[in-house]
Design a protein around this motif. Structure first.
Motif, PDB file in Angstrom:
ATOM      1  N   GLU A 235      -7.309  32.047 -25.982  1.00 35.24           N
ATOM      2  CA  GLU A 235      -6.764  30.882 -25.518  1.00 35.24           C
ATOM      3  C   GLU A 235      -5.375  30.819 -25.666  1.00 35.24           C
ATOM      4  O   GLU A 235      -4.741  30.904 -26.815  1.00 35.24           O
ATOM      5  CB  GLU A 235      -7.298  29.383 -26.087  1.00 35.24           C
ATOM      6  CG  GLU A 235      -6.989  28.309 -25.318  1.00 35.24           C
ATOM      7  CD  GLU A 235      -8.096  26.990 -25.417  1.00 35.24           C
ATOM      8  OE1 GLU A 235      -7.626  26.044 -25.242  1.00 35.24           O
ATOM      9  OE2 GLU A 235      -8.786  27.281 -26.404  1.00 35.24           O
ATOM     10  N   TYR A 243      -4.097  21.361 -29.458  1.00 34.71           N
ATOM     11  CA  TYR A 243      -4.782  20.234 -30.388  1.00 34.71           C
ATOM     12  C   TYR A 243      -5.632  19.133 -29.633  1.00 34.71           C
ATOM     13  O   TYR A 243      -6.545  18.514 -30.154  1.00 34.71           O
ATOM     14  CB  TYR A 243      -3.684  19.651 -31.079  1.00 34.71           C
ATOM     15  CG  TYR A 243      -3.264  20.868 -32.054  1.00 34.71           C
ATOM     16  CD1 TYR A 243      -3.690  20.759 -33.492  1.00 34.71           C
ATOM     17  CD2 TYR A 243      -2.355  21.780 -31.977  1.00 34.71           C
ATOM     18  CE1 TYR A 243      -3.644  21.250 -34.593  1.00 34.71           C
ATOM     19  CE2 TYR A 243      -2.039  22.591 -33.189  1.00 34.71           C
ATOM     20  CZ  TYR A 243      -2.451  22.597 -34.457  1.00 34.71           C
ATOM     21  OH  TYR A 243      -2.212  23.260 -35.452  1.00 34.71           O
ATOM     22  N   ASP A 245      -6.757  18.997 -26.164  1.00 34.25           N
ATOM     23  CA  ASP A 245      -7.711  19.511 -25.344  1.00 34.25           C
ATOM     24  C   ASP A 245      -8.042  21.169 -25.378  1.00 34.25           C
ATOM     25  O   ASP A 245      -7.930  21.831 -24.553  1.00 34.25           O
ATOM     26  CB  ASP A 245      -6.992  19.416 -23.835  1.00 34.25           C
ATOM     27  CG  ASP A 245      -8.178  19.631 -22.757  1.00 34.25           C
ATOM     28  OD1 ASP A 245      -9.331  19.485 -22.904  1.00 34.25           O
ATOM     29  OD2 ASP A 245      -7.620  19.893 -21.811  1.00 34.25           O
ATOM     30  N   PRO A 246      -8.494  21.476 -26.447  1.00 32.23           N
ATOM     31  CA  PRO A 246      -9.023  22.708 -26.672  1.00 32.23           C
ATOM     32  C   PRO A 246     -10.218  23.154 -25.686  1.00 32.23           C
ATOM     33  O   PRO A 246     -11.255  22.371 -25.759  1.00 32.23           O
ATOM     34  CB  PRO A 246      -9.356  23.030 -28.103  1.00 32.23           C
ATOM     35  CG  PRO A 246      -9.913  21.293 -28.621  1.00 32.23           C
ATOM     36  CD  PRO A 246      -8.967  20.741 -27.622  1.00 32.23           C
ATOM     37  N   ARG A 247     -10.129  24.313 -25.037  1.00 32.75           N
ATOM     38  CA  ARG A 247     -11.004  24.546 -24.102  1.00 32.75           C
ATOM     39  C   ARG A 247     -12.055  25.604 -24.634  1.00 32.75           C
ATOM     40  O   ARG A 247     -13.228  25.601 -24.115  1.00 32.75           O
ATOM     41  CB  ARG A 247     -10.342  25.274 -22.787  1.00 32.75           C
ATOM     42  CG  ARG A 247      -9.131  24.169 -22.347  1.00 32.75           C
ATOM     43  CD  ARG A 247      -9.888  23.069 -21.457  1.00 32.75           C
ATOM     44  NE  ARG A 247      -8.514  22.350 -20.857  1.00 32.75           N
ATOM     45  CZ  ARG A 247      -8.017  22.544 -19.763  1.00 32.75           C
ATOM     46  NH1 ARG A 247      -8.192  23.833 -19.071  1.00 32.75           N
ATOM     47  NH2 ARG A 247      -7.294  21.646 -19.389  1.00 32.75           N
ATOM     48  N   HIS A 248     -11.546  26.641 -25.530  1.00 36.40           N
ATOM     49  CA  HIS A 248     -12.641  27.664 -25.910  1.00 36.40           C
ATOM     50  C   HIS A 248     -13.333  27.189 -26.975  1.00 36.40           C
ATOM     51  O   HIS A 248     -12.670  26.425 -27.953  1.00 36.40           O
ATOM     52  CB  HIS A 248     -11.752  29.118 -26.374  1.00 36.40           C
ATOM     53  CG  HIS A 248     -12.609  29.955 -26.403  1.00 36.40           C
ATOM     54  ND1 HIS A 248     -13.487  30.360 -27.643  1.00 36.40           N
ATOM     55  CD2 HIS A 248     -12.538  31.224 -25.713  1.00 36.40           C
ATOM     56  CE1 HIS A 248     -13.928  31.304 -27.578  1.00 36.40           C
ATOM     57  NE2 HIS A 248     -13.808  31.989 -26.171  1.00 36.40           N
ATOM     58  N   PRO A 249     -14.585  27.628 -27.324  1.00 38.69           N
ATOM     59  CA  PRO A 249     -15.278  27.078 -28.145  1.00 38.69           C
ATOM     60  C   PRO A 249     -15.017  27.349 -29.718  1.00 38.69           C
ATOM     61  O   PRO A 249     -14.972  26.645 -30.444  1.00 38.69           O
ATOM     62  CB  PRO A 249     -16.838  27.598 -28.081  1.00 38.69           C
ATOM     63  CG  PRO A 249     -16.711  27.863 -26.432  1.00 38.69           C
ATOM     64  CD  PRO A 249     -15.367  28.234 -26.228  1.00 38.69           C
ATOM     65  N   THR A 251     -11.751  27.837 -30.385  1.00 34.78           N
ATOM     66  CA  THR A 251     -10.561  26.913 -30.748  1.00 34.78           C
ATOM     67  C   THR A 251     -10.731  25.656 -31.174  1.00 34.78           C
ATOM     68  O   THR A 251     -10.515  25.134 -32.167  1.00 34.78           O
ATOM     69  CB  THR A 251      -9.452  26.725 -29.297  1.00 34.78           C
ATOM     70  OG1 THR A 251      -9.243  28.040 -29.020  1.00 34.78           O
ATOM     71  CG2 THR A 251      -8.449  26.138 -29.751  1.00 34.78           C
ATOM     72  N   GLN A 252     -12.092  25.158 -30.461  1.00 33.82           N
ATOM     73  CA  GLN A 252     -12.519  23.773 -30.776  1.00 33.82           C
ATOM     74  C   GLN A 252     -13.087  23.770 -32.232  1.00 33.82           C
ATOM     75  O   GLN A 252     -12.968  22.745 -32.899  1.00 33.82           O
ATOM     76  CB  GLN A 252     -13.583  23.580 -29.952  1.00 33.82           C
ATOM     77  CG  GLN A 252     -13.240  23.270 -28.373  1.00 33.82           C
ATOM     78  CD  GLN A 252     -14.565  23.138 -27.304  1.00 33.82           C
ATOM     79  OE1 GLN A 252     -15.672  23.339 -27.819  1.00 33.82           O
ATOM     80  NE2 GLN A 252     -13.995  22.787 -26.200  1.00 33.82           N
ATOM     81  N   SER A 253     -13.618  24.915 -32.623  1.00 37.51           N
ATOM     82  CA  SER A 253     -14.227  24.775 -34.038  1.00 37.51           C
ATOM     83  C   SER A 253     -12.942  25.017 -34.930  1.00 37.51           C
ATOM     84  O   SER A 253     -13.001  24.311 -36.064  1.00 37.51           O
ATOM     85  CB  SER A 253     -15.196  26.256 -34.188  1.00 37.51           C
ATOM     86  OG  SER A 253     -15.287  26.367 -35.399  1.00 37.51           O
ATOM     87  N   ILE A 255      -9.825  23.697 -34.617  1.00 33.62           N
ATOM     88  CA  ILE A 255      -9.320  22.316 -34.613  1.00 33.62           C
ATOM     89  C   ILE A 255     -10.120  21.237 -35.394  1.00 33.62           C
ATOM     90  O   ILE A 255      -9.738  20.530 -36.281  1.00 33.62           O
ATOM     91  CB  ILE A 255      -9.008  21.657 -32.926  1.00 33.62           C
ATOM     92  CG1 ILE A 255      -8.142  22.756 -32.325  1.00 33.62           C
ATOM     93  CG2 ILE A 255      -8.596  20.397 -33.143  1.00 33.62           C
ATOM     94  CD1 ILE A 255      -6.783  22.731 -32.803  1.00 33.62           C
ATOM     95  N   SER A 256     -11.478  21.353 -35.262  1.00 34.80           N
ATOM     96  CA  SER A 256     -12.362  20.609 -35.921  1.00 34.80           C
ATOM     97  C   SER A 256     -12.450  20.662 -37.736  1.00 34.80           C
ATOM     98  O   SER A 256     -12.759  19.855 -38.489  1.00 34.80           O
ATOM     99  CB  SER A 256     -13.729  20.831 -35.540  1.00 34.80           C
ATOM    100  OG  SER A 256     -14.409  22.094 -36.188  1.00 34.80           O
TER     101      SER A 256
END
Length: 323
Positions: A235, A243, A245-249, A251-253, A255-256
């Protein structure tokens, strides 16, 4: 606008020798078919877990490694195909700051000799001119002139990194590859070094490839961010987009996992299952699918491409085409 540097299809594979005769039967695909661009004066943050290929990619761009495949376009030349002699003029424009300042500085040389060396190699100035330039470089990075006569072991970690930064800017480069330059430093010193890098960027119009695993640090310094997983970019987007609107799973992990400085705020953590696969035997299809909480049918069979989903936001995920 024309990019300062454009990388296309870059791969770096290392042979893995095994057996009694030490034959190369396997390949470590440290970097695999990477595309990225860096614009003049911008900071591109490169983020990922340890072992994902970030540092290897940086060293390929700096041509400390000769890539297995792909191109590195800079000022009309393909740096990936040039020999050492032909590379010498371009080394003035692309420099590197390393993670461990003690390991990257010659312990037998004084700071004067360390900072003079790039000037001597490129035949810049007389001995008197070089001494003056060393004093100027020390002043730029916030060290006293008397530091020139001392050795690296006489300095703290943050001071040694300042010496490394002074060496990197000695030839007035256009691009500096920062390979986790603050990860070995105390938190209070990290902010000082980051602010120094920002000040130098503003003064000299530098572009940075800033490699790190700490997303909070990358957010502070980066204009755009590229997320790397198992040798591939998954990504890319502006810092705010990654930060918010993360699109890839993956990246979402990531950020979390960023700590929130408010103890009353509850944040849902996305915990990935399993471990990072080996780059010697990467999974079929999408490399992330064995750990992906959103995995569905095509993921294990077909490798997704890095596609632009909207302006300046690109994602390597089948979920984007499904949406």
């Amino acid at each position: 606008m024309t990019p300062l540097l454009e990388v296309s299809g870059l791969s770096m594979h290392f042979p893995v020798k095994s057996g009694l005769l030490r034959r190369s039967q396997l390949v470590n695909r440290a970097v695999n078919n990477v595309d990225l661009t860096i614009m003049q004066g911008e900071t591109l943050g490169l983020v990922g877990e340890s072992g994902c290929g970030k540092s290897t990619l940086g060293r390929c761009i700096a041509r400390l490694y000769k890539p297995t495949a792909g191109k590195i376009h800079y000022q009309g030349a393909d740096l990936a195909s040039l020999g050492q002699k032909a590379l010498l003029p371009y080394r003035r424009d692309i420099q590197m700051i390393f993670q461990d300042p003690m390991e990257s500085l010659n312990a037998r040389h004084t700071v004067q000799e360390i900072l003079e060396e790039p000037l001597v190699i490129h035949g810049i100035g007389s001995a008197s001119d070089r001494r003056k330039e060393v004093n100027r470089l020390l002043d730029l990075v916030g060290l006293p002139k008397r530091s020139a006569t001392r050795f690296p072991f006489e300095f703290s970690g943050g001071q040694r990194q300042r010496i490394g930064i002074a060496r990197a800017i000695a030839l007035r480069p256009k691009l500096i590859i920062c390979d986790e330059p603050v990860s070995a430093l105390d938190v209070s010193i990290q902010s000082q070094i980051l602010n120094l890098l920002l000040d130098l960027q503003s003064e000299f119009g530098l572009a940075y490839l800033f490699i790190a695993h700490d997303l909070a640090v990358v957010k502070h310094i980066s204009d755009r961010i590229a997320i790397m997983y198992l040798g591939q970019i998954v990504e890319t987007a502006s810092g705010d987009a990654v930060y918010q609107d993360p699109r890839h799973p993956y990246t979402q992990s990531l950020i979390s996992a960023i700590p929130v400085p408010d103890p009353t705020m509850k944040k849902e953590r996305i915990i990935l299952s399993g471990d990072v696969p080996s780059p010697i035997a990467p999974p079929s299809g999408c490399h992330f699918h064995p750990r992906c909480p959103a995995c569905f049918e095509p993921c294990a069979e077909t490798a997704p491409e890095l596609k632009e989903t909207d302006a300046a936001h690109s994602v390597r995920c089948h979920l984007e085409s499904k949406a």
